[in-house]
Design a protein around this motif. Structure first.
Motif, PDB file in Angstrom:
ATOM      1  N   LEU A  40       0.844  -1.448  -0.432  1.00 25.82           N
ATOM      2  CA  LEU A  40       0.349  -0.261   0.478  1.00 25.82           C
ATOM      3  C   LEU A  40       1.003   1.360   0.410  1.00 25.82           C
ATOM      4  O   LEU A  40       0.605   2.041  -0.455  1.00 25.82           O
ATOM      5  CB  LEU A  40      -0.766  -0.179   1.140  1.00 25.82           C
ATOM      6  CG  LEU A  40      -2.351  -0.769   1.059  1.00 25.82           C
ATOM      7  CD1 LEU A  40      -2.572  -1.308   2.591  1.00 25.82           C
ATOM      8  CD2 LEU A  40      -3.062  -1.203   0.033  1.00 25.82           C
ATOM      9  N   ASP A  41       2.020   1.545   0.594  1.00 19.69           N
ATOM     10  CA  ASP A  41       2.616   2.402   0.709  1.00 19.69           C
ATOM     11  C   ASP A  41       3.208   1.968  -0.335  1.00 19.69           C
ATOM     12  O   ASP A  41       3.541   4.001  -1.034  1.00 19.69           O
ATOM     13  CB  ASP A  41       3.622   2.194   1.439  1.00 19.69           C
ATOM     14  CG  ASP A  41       3.724   2.660   3.149  1.00 19.69           C
ATOM     15  OD1 ASP A  41       2.084   3.062   3.668  1.00 19.69           O
ATOM     16  OD2 ASP A  41       3.956   1.933   4.104  1.00 19.69           O
ATOM     17  N   GLU A  42       3.814   2.010  -1.293  1.00 18.04           N
ATOM     18  CA  GLU A  42       4.804   1.572  -2.560  1.00 18.04           C
ATOM     19  C   GLU A  42       3.506   2.276  -3.686  1.00 18.04           C
ATOM     20  O   GLU A  42       3.967   3.199  -4.591  1.00 18.04           O
ATOM     21  CB  GLU A  42       5.087   0.171  -3.063  1.00 18.04           C
ATOM     22  CG  GLU A  42       6.309   0.044  -4.052  1.00 18.04           C
ATOM     23  CD  GLU A  42       6.381  -1.396  -4.357  1.00 18.04           C
ATOM     24  OE1 GLU A  42       6.805  -1.906  -5.431  1.00 18.04           O
ATOM     25  OE2 GLU A  42       6.997  -1.622  -3.646  1.00 18.04           O
ATOM     26  N   ALA A  43       2.290   1.878  -3.618  1.00 12.17           N
ATOM     27  CA  ALA A  43       1.244   1.876  -4.661  1.00 12.17           C
ATOM     28  C   ALA A  43       1.168   3.282  -4.220  1.00 12.17           C
ATOM     29  O   ALA A  43       0.762   4.727  -4.877  1.00 12.17           O
ATOM     30  CB  ALA A  43       0.291   1.020  -4.127  1.00 12.17           C
ATOM     31  N   ALA A  44       0.882   3.800  -2.815  1.00 17.62           N
ATOM     32  CA  ALA A  44       1.247   5.299  -2.794  1.00 17.62           C
ATOM     33  C   ALA A  44       2.095   6.759  -3.254  1.00 17.62           C
ATOM     34  O   ALA A  44       1.547   7.244  -3.489  1.00 17.62           O
ATOM     35  CB  ALA A  44       0.636   5.603  -1.370  1.00 17.62           C
ATOM     36  N   ARG A  45       3.104   5.671  -3.195  1.00 16.07           N
ATOM     37  CA  ARG A  45       3.849   6.734  -3.698  1.00 16.07           C
ATOM     38  C   ARG A  45       4.451   6.406  -4.808  1.00 16.07           C
ATOM     39  O   ARG A  45       4.720   7.673  -5.909  1.00 16.07           O
ATOM     40  CB  ARG A  45       5.511   6.235  -3.422  1.00 16.07           C
ATOM     41  CG  ARG A  45       5.786   6.486  -1.738  1.00 16.07           C
ATOM     42  CD  ARG A  45       7.174   5.808  -1.413  1.00 16.07           C
ATOM     43  NE  ARG A  45       7.262   4.838  -0.438  1.00 16.07           N
ATOM     44  CZ  ARG A  45       7.730   3.765  -0.577  1.00 16.07           C
ATOM     45  NH1 ARG A  45       8.167   3.506  -1.675  1.00 16.07           N
ATOM     46  NH2 ARG A  45       7.257   3.145   0.218  1.00 16.07           N
ATOM     47  N   THR A  46       3.861   5.689  -5.812  1.00 14.58           N
ATOM     48  CA  THR A  46       3.952   5.750  -7.458  1.00 14.58           C
ATOM     49  C   THR A  46       2.497   7.156  -7.974  1.00 14.58           C
ATOM     50  O   THR A  46       2.438   6.604  -9.173  1.00 14.58           O
ATOM     51  CB  THR A  46       3.582   4.423  -8.080  1.00 14.58           C
ATOM     52  OG1 THR A  46       2.183   4.266  -7.761  1.00 14.58           O
ATOM     53  CG2 THR A  46       5.022   3.656  -7.804  1.00 14.58           C
ATOM     54  N   LYS A  47       2.105   6.871  -7.215  1.00 19.53           N
ATOM     55  CA  LYS A  47       0.155   7.808  -7.435  1.00 19.53           C
ATOM     56  C   LYS A  47       0.806   9.835  -7.762  1.00 19.53           C
ATOM     57  O   LYS A  47       1.854  10.023  -7.174  1.00 19.53           O
ATOM     58  CB  LYS A  47      -0.599   7.934  -6.782  1.00 19.53           C
ATOM     59  CG  LYS A  47      -1.132   6.429  -6.765  1.00 19.53           C
ATOM     60  CD  LYS A  47      -2.999   6.615  -5.515  1.00 19.53           C
ATOM     61  CE  LYS A  47      -3.629   4.925  -5.214  1.00 19.53           C
ATOM     62  NZ  LYS A  47      -4.357   5.344  -4.553  1.00 19.53           N
ATOM     63  N   PRO A  48       0.100  10.287  -8.834  1.00 15.85           N
ATOM     64  CA  PRO A  48       0.076  11.711  -8.611  1.00 15.85           C
ATOM     65  C   PRO A  48      -0.016  12.156  -7.809  1.00 15.85           C
ATOM     66  O   PRO A  48      -0.079  11.953  -6.650  1.00 15.85           O
ATOM     67  CB  PRO A  48      -0.087  12.014  -9.818  1.00 15.85           C
ATOM     68  CG  PRO A  48      -1.263  11.086  -9.990  1.00 15.85           C
ATOM     69  CD  PRO A  48      -1.014   9.622  -9.750  1.00 15.85           C
ATOM     70  N   LEU A  49       1.147  13.974  -7.220  1.00 18.29           N
ATOM     71  CA  LEU A  49       1.051  15.002  -6.615  1.00 18.29           C
ATOM     72  C   LEU A  49      -0.464  15.536  -6.605  1.00 18.29           C
ATOM     73  O   LEU A  49      -0.679  15.984  -5.896  1.00 18.29           O
ATOM     74  CB  LEU A  49       1.906  15.105  -6.167  1.00 18.29           C
ATOM     75  CG  LEU A  49       3.490  14.142  -6.069  1.00 18.29           C
ATOM     76  CD1 LEU A  49       4.804  15.353  -6.079  1.00 18.29           C
ATOM     77  CD2 LEU A  49       2.623  13.356  -4.402  1.00 18.29           C
ATOM     78  N   PHE A  50      -0.525  15.437  -8.002  1.00 19.05           N
ATOM     79  CA  PHE A  50      -2.048  16.503  -8.276  1.00 19.05           C
ATOM     80  C   PHE A  50      -3.154  15.572  -9.356  1.00 19.05           C
ATOM     81  O   PHE A  50      -2.437  14.670  -9.867  1.00 19.05           O
ATOM     82  CB  PHE A  50      -1.176  17.714  -8.331  1.00 19.05           C
ATOM     83  CG  PHE A  50      -0.423  17.629 -10.056  1.00 19.05           C
ATOM     84  CD1 PHE A  50      -1.023  17.563 -11.718  1.00 19.05           C
ATOM     85  CD2 PHE A  50       0.974  17.571  -9.596  1.00 19.05           C
ATOM     86  CE1 PHE A  50      -0.565  17.912 -12.463  1.00 19.05           C
ATOM     87  CE2 PHE A  50       1.580  18.195 -10.692  1.00 19.05           C
ATOM     88  CZ  PHE A  50       0.934  17.851 -11.637  1.00 19.05           C
ATOM     89  N   GLY A  51      -3.873  16.105  -9.688  1.00 15.49           N
ATOM     90  CA  GLY A  51      -4.486  15.509 -10.522  1.00 15.49           C
ATOM     91  C   GLY A  51      -5.021  14.442 -10.662  1.00 15.49           C
ATOM     92  O   GLY A  51      -4.976  13.054 -11.447  1.00 15.49           O
TER      93      GLY A  51
END
Length: 84
Positions: A40-51
């Motif tokens: 879950l942490d890894e998936a959260a880091r790969t998401k865009p910061l905006f949009g």
């Protein structure tokens, strides 16, 4: 919410048992919880910061996001004067 998860595949069970013995002293529940937290942490880091929503950020077709925004040559080096 489920309180029990059953895994019947022998290869997965063996993998969990082997990893649990090496990492948590045999605690399979803690191993699975640690693995899921890490995923879950890894998936959260790969998401865009905006949009986060499709279409929420629009870029004009004449904008190239791969080119630097700031001019690499400073005004002092170019001899250009800044207009105020």
């Amino acid at each position: 919410m489920a309180s029990v998860v059953t895994i019947n595949r022998p290869d997965v069970v063996a993998l969990i048992e082997k990893a649990a013995e090496a990492m948590t002293g045999g605690n399979k529940t803690e191993l699975v919880a640690t693995a899921v937290r890490r995923l879950l942490d890894e998936a959260a880091r790969t998401k865009p910061l905006f949009g986060a929503h499709p279409g929420s950020v629009k870029i004009r077709s004449d904008i190239d996001l791969t080119q630097p925004v700031i001019d690499p040559q400073t005004d002092a080096e170019s001899g250009r004067e800044i207009r105020r």
